[in-house]
Design a protein around this motif. Sequence first.
Motif, PDB file in Angstrom:
ATOM      1  N   PRO A 179       0.809  -1.224   0.000  1.00 15.67           N
ATOM      2  CA  PRO A 179       0.000   0.000   0.000  1.00 15.67           C
ATOM      3  C   PRO A 179       0.839   1.270   0.000  1.00 15.67           C
ATOM      4  O   PRO A 179       0.301   2.363  -0.138  1.00 15.67           O
ATOM      5  CB  PRO A 179      -0.825  -0.122   1.279  1.00 15.67           C
ATOM      6  N   LYS A 180       2.158   1.120   0.168  1.00 11.23           N
ATOM      7  CA  LYS A 180       3.074   2.253   0.212  1.00 11.23           C
ATOM      8  C   LYS A 180       2.711   3.205   1.351  1.00 11.23           C
ATOM      9  O   LYS A 180       1.952   2.882   2.236  1.00 11.23           O
ATOM     10  CB  LYS A 180       3.104   2.971  -1.143  1.00 11.23           C
ATOM     11  N   GLY A 181       3.299   4.407   1.325  1.00  4.40           N
ATOM     12  CA  GLY A 181       3.053   5.347   2.393  1.00  4.40           C
ATOM     13  C   GLY A 181       3.816   4.999   3.655  1.00  4.40           C
ATOM     14  O   GLY A 181       4.795   4.251   3.634  1.00  4.40           O
ATOM     15  N   SER A 182       3.355   5.536   4.777  1.00  6.71           N
ATOM     16  CA  SER A 182       4.083   5.406   6.029  1.00  6.71           C
ATOM     17  C   SER A 182       3.604   4.247   6.896  1.00  6.71           C
ATOM     18  O   SER A 182       4.009   4.126   8.048  1.00  6.71           O
ATOM     19  CB  SER A 182       3.961   6.718   6.818  1.00  6.71           C
ATOM     20  N   LEU A 183       2.749   3.409   6.362  1.00  9.16           N
ATOM     21  CA  LEU A 183       2.245   2.290   7.157  1.00  9.16           C
ATOM     22  C   LEU A 183       3.357   1.277   7.417  1.00  9.16           C
ATOM     23  O   LEU A 183       3.991   0.802   6.474  1.00  9.16           O
ATOM     24  CB  LEU A 183       1.099   1.590   6.419  1.00  9.16           C
ATOM     25  N   PRO A 184       3.615   0.916   8.672  1.00 14.10           N
ATOM     26  CA  PRO A 184       4.629  -0.111   8.955  1.00 14.10           C
ATOM     27  C   PRO A 184       4.242  -1.430   8.293  1.00 14.10           C
ATOM     28  O   PRO A 184       3.063  -1.784   8.223  1.00 14.10           O
ATOM     29  CB  PRO A 184       4.588  -0.228  10.482  1.00 14.10           C
ATOM     30  N   LYS A 185       5.241  -2.156   7.795  1.00 15.69           N
ATOM     31  CA  LYS A 185       4.967  -3.396   7.076  1.00 15.69           C
ATOM     32  C   LYS A 185       4.253  -4.416   7.962  1.00 15.69           C
ATOM     33  O   LYS A 185       3.400  -5.158   7.495  1.00 15.69           O
ATOM     34  CB  LYS A 185       6.271  -3.990   6.525  1.00 15.69           C
ATOM     35  N   TRP A 186       4.561  -4.446   9.265  1.00 13.51           N
ATOM     36  CA  TRP A 186       3.903  -5.422  10.137  1.00 13.51           C
ATOM     37  C   TRP A 186       2.416  -5.100  10.276  1.00 13.51           C
ATOM     38  O   TRP A 186       1.590  -6.012  10.403  1.00 13.51           O
ATOM     39  CB  TRP A 186       4.576  -5.483  11.512  1.00 13.51           C
ATOM     40  N   VAL A 187       2.070  -3.814  10.223  1.00 10.31           N
ATOM     41  CA  VAL A 187       0.660  -3.425  10.278  1.00 10.31           C
ATOM     42  C   VAL A 187      -0.043  -3.871   9.007  1.00 10.31           C
ATOM     43  O   VAL A 187      -1.163  -4.399   9.038  1.00 10.31           O
ATOM     44  CB  VAL A 187       0.528  -1.898  10.465  1.00 10.31           C
ATOM     45  N   VAL A 188       0.628  -3.661   7.858  1.00  4.90           N
ATOM     46  CA  VAL A 188       0.070  -4.081   6.576  1.00  4.90           C
ATOM     47  C   VAL A 188      -0.185  -5.582   6.571  1.00  4.90           C
ATOM     48  O   VAL A 188      -1.261  -6.056   6.177  1.00  4.90           O
ATOM     49  CB  VAL A 188       1.024  -3.711   5.421  1.00  4.90           C
ATOM     50  N   ASN A 189       0.809  -6.345   7.022  1.00  7.74           N
ATOM     51  CA  ASN A 189       0.690  -7.802   7.012  1.00  7.74           C
ATOM     52  C   ASN A 189      -0.418  -8.290   7.941  1.00  7.74           C
ATOM     53  O   ASN A 189      -1.182  -9.198   7.597  1.00  7.74           O
ATOM     54  CB  ASN A 189       2.026  -8.436   7.413  1.00  7.74           C
ATOM     55  N   LYS A 190      -0.515  -7.678   9.112  1.00  7.04           N
ATOM     56  CA  LYS A 190      -1.543  -8.091  10.072  1.00  7.04           C
ATOM     57  C   LYS A 190      -2.929  -7.718   9.566  1.00  7.04           C
ATOM     58  O   LYS A 190      -3.879  -8.516   9.641  1.00  7.04           O
ATOM     59  CB  LYS A 190      -1.284  -7.415  11.432  1.00  7.04           C
ATOM     60  N   ALA A 191      -3.037  -6.518   9.015  1.00  8.47           N
ATOM     61  CA  ALA A 191      -4.335  -6.050   8.543  1.00  8.47           C
ATOM     62  C   ALA A 191      -4.846  -6.893   7.380  1.00  8.47           C
ATOM     63  O   ALA A 191      -6.041  -7.183   7.279  1.00  8.47           O
ATOM     64  CB  ALA A 191      -4.242  -4.585   8.128  1.00  8.47           C
ATOM     65  N   SER A 192      -3.932  -7.319   6.508  1.00  2.00           N
ATOM     66  CA  SER A 192      -4.356  -8.088   5.339  1.00  2.00           C
ATOM     67  C   SER A 192      -4.978  -9.418   5.747  1.00  2.00           C
ATOM     68  O   SER A 192      -5.897  -9.912   5.091  1.00  2.00           O
ATOM     69  CB  SER A 192      -3.170  -8.328   4.402  1.00  2.00           C
ATOM     70  N   GLN A 193      -4.493  -9.996   6.854  1.00  2.00           N
ATOM     71  CA  GLN A 193      -5.041 -11.273   7.306  1.00  2.00           C
ATOM     72  C   GLN A 193      -6.467 -11.117   7.829  1.00  2.00           C
ATOM     73  O   GLN A 193      -7.252 -12.071   7.813  1.00  2.00           O
ATOM     74  CB  GLN A 193      -4.150 -11.852   8.413  1.00  2.00           C
ATOM     75  N   VAL A 194      -6.798  -9.919   8.287  1.00  2.00           N
ATOM     76  CA  VAL A 194      -8.140  -9.643   8.802  1.00  2.00           C
ATOM     77  C   VAL A 194      -9.064  -9.168   7.687  1.00  2.00           C
ATOM     78  O   VAL A 194     -10.226  -9.584   7.585  1.00  2.00           O
ATOM     79  CB  VAL A 194      -8.072  -8.580   9.925  1.00  2.00           C
ATOM     80  N   LEU A 195      -8.537  -8.300   6.828  1.00  2.00           N
ATOM     81  CA  LEU A 195      -9.371  -7.690   5.793  1.00  2.00           C
ATOM     82  C   LEU A 195      -9.700  -8.641   4.655  1.00  2.00           C
ATOM     83  O   LEU A 195     -10.804  -8.590   4.103  1.00  2.00           O
ATOM     84  CB  LEU A 195      -8.667  -6.446   5.239  1.00  2.00           C
ATOM     85  N   ALA A 196      -8.754  -9.504   4.282  1.00  2.00           N
ATOM     86  CA  ALA A 196      -8.976 -10.391   3.137  1.00  2.00           C
ATOM     87  C   ALA A 196     -10.232 -11.256   3.304  1.00  2.00           C
ATOM     88  O   ALA A 196     -11.042 -11.347   2.371  1.00  2.00           O
ATOM     89  CB  ALA A 196      -7.743 -11.246   2.884  1.00  2.00           C
ATOM     90  N   PRO A 197     -10.438 -11.909   4.457  1.00  2.00           N
ATOM     91  CA  PRO A 197     -11.673 -12.697   4.614  1.00  2.00           C
ATOM     92  C   PRO A 197     -12.934 -11.849   4.515  1.00  2.00           C
ATOM     93  O   PRO A 197     -13.953 -12.304   3.984  1.00  2.00           O
ATOM     94  CB  PRO A 197     -11.530 -13.304   6.019  1.00  2.00           C
ATOM     95  N   ARG A 198     -12.870 -10.603   4.997  1.00  2.00           N
ATOM     96  CA  ARG A 198     -14.043  -9.717   4.905  1.00  2.00           C
ATOM     97  C   ARG A 198     -14.358  -9.416   3.447  1.00  2.00           C
ATOM     98  O   ARG A 198     -15.525  -9.384   3.034  1.00  2.00           O
ATOM     99  CB  ARG A 198     -13.777  -8.414   5.662  1.00  2.00           C
ATOM    100  N   VAL A 199     -13.307  -9.176   2.665  1.00  2.00           N
ATOM    101  CA  VAL A 199     -13.500  -8.901   1.246  1.00  2.00           C
ATOM    102  C   VAL A 199     -14.093 -10.123   0.552  1.00  2.00           C
ATOM    103  O   VAL A 199     -15.005 -10.010  -0.269  1.00  2.00           O
ATOM    104  CB  VAL A 199     -12.163  -8.502   0.588  1.00  2.00           C
ATOM    105  N   MET A 200     -13.588 -11.296   0.896  1.00  2.00           N
ATOM    106  CA  MET A 200     -14.083 -12.540   0.292  1.00  2.00           C
ATOM    107  C   MET A 200     -15.576 -12.708   0.572  1.00  2.00           C
ATOM    108  O   MET A 200     -16.354 -13.076  -0.320  1.00  2.00           O
ATOM    109  CB  MET A 200     -13.308 -13.727   0.833  1.00  2.00           C
ATOM    110  N   LYS A 201     -15.979 -12.455   1.801  1.00  3.27           N
ATOM    111  CA  LYS A 201     -17.388 -12.591   2.169  1.00  3.27           C
ATOM    112  C   LYS A 201     -18.250 -11.576   1.423  1.00  3.27           C
ATOM    113  O   LYS A 201     -19.383 -11.870   1.028  1.00  3.27           O
ATOM    114  CB  LYS A 201     -17.545 -12.417   3.684  1.00  3.27           C
ATOM    115  N   CYS A 202     -17.693 -10.387   1.211  1.00  2.00           N
ATOM    116  CA  CYS A 202     -18.411  -9.349   0.471  1.00  2.00           C
ATOM    117  C   CYS A 202     -18.606  -9.761  -0.984  1.00  2.00           C
ATOM    118  O   CYS A 202     -19.688  -9.579  -1.552  1.00  2.00           O
ATOM    119  CB  CYS A 202     -17.632  -8.040   0.565  1.00  2.00           C
ATOM    120  N   VAL A 203     -17.566 -10.341  -1.577  1.00  2.00           N
ATOM    121  CA  VAL A 203     -17.658 -10.796  -2.964  1.00  2.00           C
ATOM    122  C   VAL A 203     -18.652 -11.954  -3.070  1.00  2.00           C
ATOM    123  O   VAL A 203     -19.420 -12.053  -4.034  1.00  2.00           O
ATOM    124  CB  VAL A 203     -16.280 -11.225  -3.500  1.00  2.00           C
ATOM    125  N   HIS A 204     -18.657 -12.842  -2.078  1.00  2.00           N
ATOM    126  CA  HIS A 204     -19.596 -13.960  -2.069  1.00  2.00           C
ATOM    127  C   HIS A 204     -21.039 -13.451  -2.051  1.00  2.00           C
ATOM    128  O   HIS A 204     -21.890 -13.916  -2.826  1.00  2.00           O
ATOM    129  CB  HIS A 204     -19.325 -14.846  -0.846  1.00  2.00           C
TER     130      HIS A 204
END
Length: 266
Positions: A179-204
């Motif tokens: 995502p670039k910007g000032s977000l720490p990579k560990w925050v990006v990695n942790k957030a993706s594990q939470v957000l990805a399932p939400r996106v999947m459910k939305c697409v479903h």
Amino acid sequence: MSVSSILPDEAVFADFRNQCLSTDNWISKYDKSEMEVWVEHPPANRGNHEPKIHKIKCKMTIKDVSAATMYDVLHDGQYRKKWDPAMLDSFDIARLSANADVGYYSWLCPKPIKNRDVVTLRSWQVTDDEYIIVNFSVKHPKYPPRSDIVRAISILTGYFIKPTGPNSCTFIYLSQADPKGSLPKWVVNKASQVLAPRVMKCVHKAGQNYPEWKQQNSPDQKPWLYPEQNTLAMMDPAELLIQRADSLENVDECSKVDAQDSEDSS
């Protein structure tokens, strides 16, 4: 990908398929309610070259929507405006071939984080029993990064869909994106594990509602299946360059973005 063209070739689709189906070097992070999430654990021989941004894979077992419908949902830009709450703007820019195009997508981020956008080359492949869509970021001469939005980078993102019955399928999302910007990579990695399932459910859910919507909105118009319906202007793929996540240019852009994000959060 062939040396002469930026367009994905058969080897790219085969490799993506293998990544989606492989269990080697993947660590399970979530397994509940027909949803599984993994992050890639690169082989030890990569040493210090392990990427800082995780590659994440989500698999959903869908029991009430066909593979063909899920595939249509991912392609239908008009319908996305109905179901994607994060979307700020989205449009196709040009055709590159019968099964590839280049497009723009921007999305809302929670304050104080600046909104993000991407310009990606998308390509797809349909066989008798599988659907694959892949994309990666590119530089387009007419769509440079904007000052008001942070230009994110898709290193590799895509979907693998396989029918398991007339109205059921295995739906896999795989992504490595910065995502670039000032977000720490560990925050990006942790957030993706939470957000990805939400996106999947939305697409479903979008898939469940798509047949009824499509019946009322140009039901026979599906240029992703019928290239002759596509009215986008053609573009020479040679005009595009792959947007590398670790290029010096991106480092410079990132430093500017860091300052922007910091200003937003102050």
